[in-house]
Design an enzyme around this catalytic site. Structure first.
Site: not given
Length: 234
Positions: A148, A187
């Site tokens: 990601s 993230k």
């Protein structure tokens, strides 16, 4: 100009010396045994060690203890001494490899402090790669699971070095623990007031929105990414 082959050195000996010289001169630190194997197309670390032992016996290299970057090249295949050997290797930091963290979807972790790998797991990096302003005792490493963060040059199997922090600024790449789910993820962090957005760096993936901001605990901020070529997914 190609170095002259000395008696007793085979092609693999020469290749290993060239790899070590390239690392020492151009990167400022020696390669690991695994990196030598990858560069020399030798799949077995035992075979790499076999050639390193011969080079050590012949005075081409030295080893400093049983650390992953404890190799030093003393002279190249032509028999020429390599200058500034002590300066090129520098000091090394041994950092705890505290576990694996999801960079796709949050992954369950058995504890909240990333105690996933055994306590002896560690990585070694050149101290010059970390700003001197960061206290060394605040550093730890995690292995990335997922893609990601691929647009941030963080791929599956890479390592990230983090500084232990309990807070984050918008745009920081952080490891967070989602306390209500007992899951962790890597993230970009954005506090949008009424919610927290955990943003991936992959256009094919959606951000994670957390309405209850009290359930998001920042564990650390990424200060260094260590790419792992040819790393296969666990």
């Amino acid at each position: 100009m190609m170095a002259r082959k000395r008696e007793g050195l085979g092609e693999r000996h020469i290749k290993i010396l060239e790899i070590m010289e390239d690392y020492q001169v151009n990167k400022g630190y020696p390669p690991t045994i695994r990196e030598i194997g990858e560069e020399a197309d030798i799949s077995s670390t035992s075979v790499v060690n076999y050639y390193l032992k011969q080079l050590e016996d012949d005075g081409y290299i030295e080893r400093k203890g049983k650390i992953s970057r404890g190799l030093q090249i003393i002279k190249n295949a032509a028999g020429n001494l390599i200058d500034d050997v002590s300066n090129a290797t520098g000091d090394f930091l041994r950092l705890p490899l505290a576990g694996r963290i999801g960079a796709s979807i949050p992954v369950p972790m058995p504890t909240t402090d990333f105690e996933y790998f055994d306590a002896e797991s560690a990585i070694e990096i050149s101290s010059e790669r970390i700003p001197s302003s960061i206290p060394r005792e605040e550093l730890f490493a995690l292995e990335v699971d997922g893609d990601s963060m691929i647009d941030a040059m963080v791929a599956d199997g890479d390592l990230v070095v983090l500084r232990k922090k309990g807070t984050a600024s918008n745009g920081d790449m952080v490891a967070v623990w989602l306390t209500d789910k007992d899951e962790t993820t890597l993230k970009y962090y954005f506090n949008e007031g009424s919610r927290i957005r955990l943003q991936p760096a992959n256009p094919t993936m959606d951000p994670i929105y957390v309405d209850d901001t009290s359930t998001v605990e920042v564990q650390g901020e990424v200060v260094l990414i260590i790419r792992q070529p040819n790393k296969t997914k666990h």
